[in-house]
Design an enzyme around this catalytic site. Structure first.
Site, PDB file in Angstrom:
ATOM      1  N   ARG A 188       0.826  -1.251   0.066  1.00  0.00           N
ATOM      2  CA  ARG A 188      -0.029  -0.046  -0.080  1.00  0.00           C
ATOM      3  C   ARG A 188       0.845   1.165  -0.096  1.00  0.00           C
ATOM      4  O   ARG A 188       0.681   2.355  -0.782  1.00  0.00           O
ATOM      5  CB  ARG A 188      -0.982  -0.089   1.067  1.00  0.00           C
ATOM      6  CG  ARG A 188      -1.510   1.282   1.318  1.00  0.00           C
ATOM      7  CD  ARG A 188      -2.611   1.401   2.176  1.00  0.00           C
ATOM      8  NE  ARG A 188      -2.815   0.742   3.482  1.00  0.00           N
ATOM      9  CZ  ARG A 188      -2.079   1.092   4.412  1.00  0.00           C
ATOM     10  NH1 ARG A 188      -1.266   2.166   4.510  1.00  0.00           N
ATOM     11  NH2 ARG A 188      -1.995   0.223   5.630  1.00  0.00           N
ATOM     12  N   TYR A 197     -16.033  15.869 -17.504  1.00  0.00           N
ATOM     13  CA  TYR A 197     -16.377  14.601 -17.460  1.00  0.00           C
ATOM     14  C   TYR A 197     -17.452  14.279 -16.378  1.00  0.00           C
ATOM     15  O   TYR A 197     -17.290  14.511 -15.260  1.00  0.00           O
ATOM     16  CB  TYR A 197     -15.082  13.891 -17.278  1.00  0.00           C
ATOM     17  CG  TYR A 197     -15.422  12.215 -16.928  1.00  0.00           C
ATOM     18  CD1 TYR A 197     -15.749  11.339 -17.975  1.00  0.00           C
ATOM     19  CD2 TYR A 197     -14.914  11.818 -15.710  1.00  0.00           C
ATOM     20  CE1 TYR A 197     -16.082  10.137 -17.738  1.00  0.00           C
ATOM     21  CE2 TYR A 197     -15.191  10.434 -15.356  1.00  0.00           C
ATOM     22  CZ  TYR A 197     -15.731   9.461 -16.269  1.00  0.00           C
ATOM     23  OH  TYR A 197     -16.125   8.359 -16.251  1.00  0.00           O
ATOM     24  N   ASP A 214      -6.956  18.016 -16.453  1.00  0.00           N
ATOM     25  CA  ASP A 214      -7.256  16.414 -16.839  1.00  0.00           C
ATOM     26  C   ASP A 214      -6.924  16.531 -18.446  1.00  0.00           C
ATOM     27  O   ASP A 214      -7.402  17.008 -19.310  1.00  0.00           O
ATOM     28  CB  ASP A 214      -8.740  16.363 -16.744  1.00  0.00           C
ATOM     29  CG  ASP A 214      -9.093  15.059 -16.921  1.00  0.00           C
ATOM     30  OD1 ASP A 214      -8.357  14.142 -17.689  1.00  0.00           O
ATOM     31  OD2 ASP A 214     -10.112  14.440 -16.463  1.00  0.00           O
ATOM     32  N   LYS A 267      -7.593   4.976 -20.181  1.00  0.00           N
ATOM     33  CA  LYS A 267      -7.731   5.469 -21.583  1.00  0.00           C
ATOM     34  C   LYS A 267      -6.492   5.466 -22.399  1.00  0.00           C
ATOM     35  O   LYS A 267      -6.113   4.287 -22.442  1.00  0.00           O
ATOM     36  CB  LYS A 267      -8.353   6.769 -21.661  1.00  0.00           C
ATOM     37  CG  LYS A 267      -9.194   6.952 -20.572  1.00  0.00           C
ATOM     38  CD  LYS A 267     -10.797   6.279 -20.917  1.00  0.00           C
ATOM     39  CE  LYS A 267     -11.806   6.649 -19.528  1.00  0.00           C
ATOM     40  NZ  LYS A 267     -11.918   7.765 -19.125  1.00  0.00           N
TER      41      LYS A 267
HETATM   42  C1  LIG Z   1     -12.674   8.349 -17.832  1.00  0.00           C
HETATM   43  C2  LIG Z   1     -12.190   9.760 -17.363  1.00  0.00           C
HETATM   44  C3  LIG Z   1     -11.940  10.004 -16.121  1.00  0.00           C
HETATM   45  C4  LIG Z   1     -12.286   9.099 -14.918  1.00  0.00           C
HETATM   46  O1  LIG Z   1     -11.249   8.029 -15.050  1.00  0.00           O
HETATM   47  P1  LIG Z   1     -11.695   6.355 -14.323  1.00  0.00           P
HETATM   48  O2  LIG Z   1     -10.502   5.860 -14.681  1.00  0.00           O
HETATM   49  O3  LIG Z   1     -12.819   5.964 -15.038  1.00  0.00           O
HETATM   50  O4  LIG Z   1     -12.048   6.501 -12.960  1.00  0.00           O
HETATM   51  C5  LIG Z   1     -11.706  11.324 -15.778  1.00  0.00           C
HETATM   52  N1  LIG Z   1     -11.477  12.315 -16.739  1.00  0.00           N
HETATM   53  C6  LIG Z   1     -11.792  12.025 -18.243  1.00  0.00           C
HETATM   54  C7  LIG Z   1     -11.535  13.084 -19.161  1.00  0.00           C
HETATM   55  C8  LIG Z   1     -12.242  10.839 -18.516  1.00  0.00           C
HETATM   56  O5  LIG Z   1     -12.437  10.429 -19.813  1.00  0.00           O
END
Ligand SMILES: *Cc1c(COP(=O)(O)O)cnc(C)c1O
Length: 391
Positions: free
Chosen positions: A48, A101, A174, A199
């Site tokens: 952890r 998002y 982000d 992603k």
């Molecule tokens: C998918 C996504 C998130 C969240 O990520 P997770 O891995 O699903 O928790 C945050 N910001 C954007 C732009 C995303 O496409």
């Protein structure tokens, strides 16, 4: 510093000195033997708190984002939550982009609000409006996505950084959609970058994860503390899969962007399409800023479909190659209907997704095959087979 593609393959990936294995082993061990009380052999005592496989990934992501340190988490939202815990105290305000998002919106608007963190969603592409709002609200955090999800709005990172810093706020970007291949927000003045590594970075739809990359010493210390204290650091196996995906990030993102560019052009001519939303097109309102701050326009494009919500839903239900699925940034192309899928959490709010909008995540398939699939879906959506015939 070596070039991006070299770093993606090598940073944090030194061959294992014990065996010569070119790929560092996956360290699943939860605990690490000590020879003396309180003296770990190589700095690790409990997974952890720290794990060699997670560290490999963290080093690679830091190198790709031009950051001193990166921290990886069990999901993108866990990464966002860790960063918000570091940045905020009750009473501090957040100003964020009005097409965030859906999960980010829910975290800020539903979870943090109940911990007395007021938040306001605004159009961060409107710099005059943003200047006024920031002066009035004096937030602790300004949170932007660029290009944004699903409208692909482009925020001028350097300009927003200046406005945020002018009121003493921290700017978080982000960078999930651009990925570090196309954009490095820390170089443009952002204080922290977050990713859903689920992603593009992992890129194969088989590992959920997130990351935060920062330069500030204080942020580094506090993120390390929260990662250990809250216990949402990325698991070894997920870290390993993500690191494997990351090695091909450059070629994948450049290829997907090239295909998205070709499709954006060709889809403009489709009668079923009212508008192609893609920052690479000159008519896109964010085109000039994107051309300046990005090294390509990305693999996501959205379409406004003639005929509104019913037609948009019918199109996404009639593709064969494009899978009807949430998420994005992987080798296979995906299609979705944000209003009722990724952005359902924003329904009824001021930032709900347009009803005629569909979002495409372009994978690595052949562009002609992808276009033919969309064309047959437009035709099928326009002349749906009778229910009996379909069954
Ligand atoms: C998918 C996504 C998130 C969240 O990520 P997770 O891995 O699903 O928790 C945050 N910001 C954007 C732009 C995303 O496409």
């Amino acid at each position: 510093m070596t070039a991006f593609d070299t770093r993606a393959v090598h940073t944090g990936q030194a061959p294992d000195p014990a065996t010569g294995a070119v790929i560092p082993p996956l360290y699943l061990s939860t605990t690490f033997r000590m020879s003396r009380v309180g003296e770990p052999t190589a700095g690790y005592d409990y997974t952890r708190s720290g794990n060699p496989t997670r560290d490999s990934l963290q080093q690679a992501i830091a190198a790709l984002e031009h950051a001193r340190r990166a921290f990886t988490f069990s999901s993108g939202l866990a990464a966002e939550d860790a960063l918000l815990r570091v940045l905020l105290e009750p009473g501090d305000a957040i100003v964020y982009g009005n097409d965030a998002y859906g999960g980010t919106f829910r975290l800020i608007d539903k979870v943090y609000r109940s911990w007395h963190v007021p938040s306001t969603a605004i159009d961060l592409t409107d710099l005059d409006g943003a200047r006024e709002t920031l002066a009035a609200l004096r937030p602790r955090v300004v949170w932007a996505e660029t290009p944004s999800n699903p409208l692909l709005n482009v925020v001028d990172i350097a300009a927003i950084a200046e406005l945020a810093h002018g009121v003493g706020a921290v700017l978080v970007i982000d960078n999930t959609f651009a990925s570090p291949v196309l954009q490095n927000p820390l170089d443009l003045g952002a204080d922290a970058v977050v990713h859903s590594t689920t992603k593009y970075i992992a890129g194969h739809s088989d590992a959920v994860g997130g990351a935060v990359a920062v330069n500030g010493e204080d942020l580094i210390e506090r993120l390390a503390f929260i990662q250990n204290s809250v216990g949402t650091g990325s698991a070894p196996f997920d870290s390993w899969l993500t690191n494997r995906g990351l090695k091909t990030l450059g070629v994948r993102v450049r290829q997907a962007s090239a295909t998205a560019g070709v499709l954006a052009e060709r889809l403009r001519a489709e009668p079923a399409v009212a508008e192609v939303v893609y920052p690479g097109l000159p008519e896109h309102p964010g085109h000039a800023v994107a051309a300046r701050q990005m090294r390509g326009f990305g693999g996501i494009l959205s379409l406004r479909i003639r005929g509104g919500a019913d037609a948009a839903r019918a199109v996404v239900e009639h593709t064969e190659l494009f899978a009807l699925a949430v998420s994005l940034g992987a080798v296979e192309s995906l299609i979705e209907y944000p209003y009722a899928m990724t952005h359902a959490a924003t329904q009824g709010s001021s930032i709900e997704a347009p009803h005629d909008l569909i979002r495409l995540s372009i994978g690595l398939e052949d562009p002609d095959d992808l276009l033919s699939d969309l064309q047959q879906a437009f035709a099928a959506a326009h002349h749906p087979a009778p229910v009996a015939a379909r069954a």
